[in-house]
Design an enzyme around this catalytic site. Sequence first.
Site, short mmCIF file in Angstrom:
data_model
loop_
_atom_site.label_atom_id
_atom_site.label_comp_id
_atom_site.label_asym_id
_atom_site.label_seq_id
_atom_site.Cartn_x
_atom_site.Cartn_y
_atom_site.Cartn_z
N ARG A 63 -10.12 -169.68 17.59
CA ARG A 63 -9.35 -170.92 17.39
C ARG A 63 -8.96 -171.59 18.70
NH1 ARG A 63 -7.09 -167.76 13.69
NH2 ARG A 63 -7.82 -168.23 11.60
N ASP A 78 -18.25 -148.51 11.14
CA ASP A 78 -17.20 -147.53 11.33
C ASP A 78 -17.60 -146.86 12.64
OD1 ASP A 78 -15.87 -145.08 11.52
OD2 ASP A 78 -15.58 -145.00 9.36
N HIS A 79 -16.91 -147.21 13.73
CA HIS A 79 -17.47 -146.84 15.04
C HIS A 79 -17.53 -145.32 15.24
CE1 HIS A 79 -13.27 -146.55 16.39
NE2 HIS A 79 -13.71 -145.83 17.40
N GLU A 116 -3.78 -139.46 18.50
CA GLU A 116 -3.78 -140.50 19.53
C GLU A 116 -2.46 -140.47 20.27
OE1 GLU A 116 -5.72 -144.37 18.77
OE2 GLU A 116 -5.30 -143.84 16.70
N HIS A 129 -12.64 -143.52 9.26
CA HIS A 129 -13.05 -142.51 10.24
C HIS A 129 -12.92 -141.08 9.69
CE1 HIS A 129 -13.03 -145.93 12.74
NE2 HIS A 129 -11.86 -145.81 13.30
N LYS A 172 -0.45 -141.69 15.44
CA LYS A 172 -0.24 -142.35 16.73
C LYS A 172 0.97 -141.71 17.40
CE LYS A 172 -2.70 -146.52 16.01
NZ LYS A 172 -3.90 -146.47 16.85
#
Length: 513
Positions: free
Chosen positions: A65, A206-207, A245, A269, A359
């Site tokens: 944008r 999905d990396h 993480e 994942h 996390k």
Amino acid sequence: MRDTTIQPTAGAGTRGVRRAVPEPCAMVVFGGTGDLARRKLVPALYNLACDGSLPEGFAVVGVGRREQTTDAFRATHLESTARFSRSQPLRAETWRRFAERLDYVAGDFHDPRTFTKLRDWLARADEAHGTGGNRLFYFATAASEFPALLKGLSEARLLYAPGADATAPWSRVVVEKPFGRDLASARALDQLVAANLAERQVFRIDHYLGKETVQNILVFRFGNAVFEPLWNRKYVDHVQITAAEELGVEGRGRFYDETGVLRDIVQNHLLQLLALFAMEPPVTFAADDIRDRKVDVLRALRPLSAESVARDVVVAQYRGFRDEPDVARDSRTPTYAAVRLFVDTWRWEGVPFYVRMGKRLPKKGTEISIHYRHAPNVLYNSAVGAEAVPGNVLVIRIQPNEGISLGIRSKRPGPAATLQPVKMDFAYQTSFGKGSPEAYERLLLDAMAGDATLFARKDEVETAWSYVDLIEDAWHKSPNPPKMSEYPAGSWGPKEADELLERDGHEWRHARR
Ligand code: BG6
């Protein structure tokens, strides 16, 4: 998939693998100035340029944008690529040549004029960069934008129906996860996708599936004779999967508060890792053969009831999450989850799988550990240390310090019969002498080649949602929702997650570097 060739792999004792070749194309990144484009996509493309892996005819355009010049767009990406690229330091000449193929188009995704501008840009790219009319559209935006993007592309006639002629130009769409918010919205999105594209034009990314260590799960299991016979309920006591993480929500407060750990990690994942770990051998390594076996695992997940969610699922927030920018002060979004689950197949019946992710844990680490049943202790129950020495544990370190280790018991040298745990260890760094490419590098090349093996199929995504929905419903729709636990940032999660295992006489193996 068309045009496959054998790409040679070097070195004695290695075998070449059949891989499709990436074809010339123009890549369009919707959300071109966003977090994903800056941290992952453009650094991955730059690294492919460094390795000489991009197709000769290639160009990439970001669409967003924000009004800005192409120079400003390139400068932003230069700065973020210098920071996030896996190869360091940045090579000025390679970047300069790469940046010549990097452009920007400003526009609202709901405005047809954006797509007209894009169509003109694509025509110019075909001329200037030899992209051959092939288009790879990457949806790196919030899922709520996907319908507008599909509509805009379709109305601008930028989505071609795949023809019988394999040499005709193609258009493909890569869709970021999470694909929808729940089963109902994923199905609605699938319908919309199906109205505009054939399934083979859709690449649900999905990396995790692009990580070398994740791909190696199948080679490890099915390429070695010694492990697969022990990969079942007869020998395995339980399995743990951890995705920890250290980072918090890192400026993505709004996205994360809407998404939460169940949609951000578990639905995709985590369940993908579980499926690859627990699946039966596929008939071949063709995309659909592998995906058929993975979906079997997801279908075999023991359904959760409100009662079993209360007993077997722990969700929690790190202390301070609700003070993060753009997070609601009364948010009930979990940043941590631990689940005790069962895969009700012949192979896994009765084996508990404990999965957890969160996390702001003490360190980053994703691993799968397989805890084998104990050897009968009749011979060594009087040996010094026998009680305290753990049984065999096989650990697949997905990241970091990628590798696989097997914990075994050994006799400590000396006159006494003393047992000591020791390790057989395979480390990628030692065996292969170099770090692995980033997952996005592999996946982008596969999408350019039309190879969907490492992407999720519609039924996989939907089956994963039907499992996660059971948990979400128990938390959000139940009149008596279970309480949300809390954990100090930097700790291994709430005590309730420890209790989940203690009940079965187990404890978490802490993810280690
Ligand atoms: C992304 C999630 O898919 O995966 C992020 O949206 C998470 O929240 C990331 O941090 C983790 O990926 P990796 O490759 O660093 O384990």
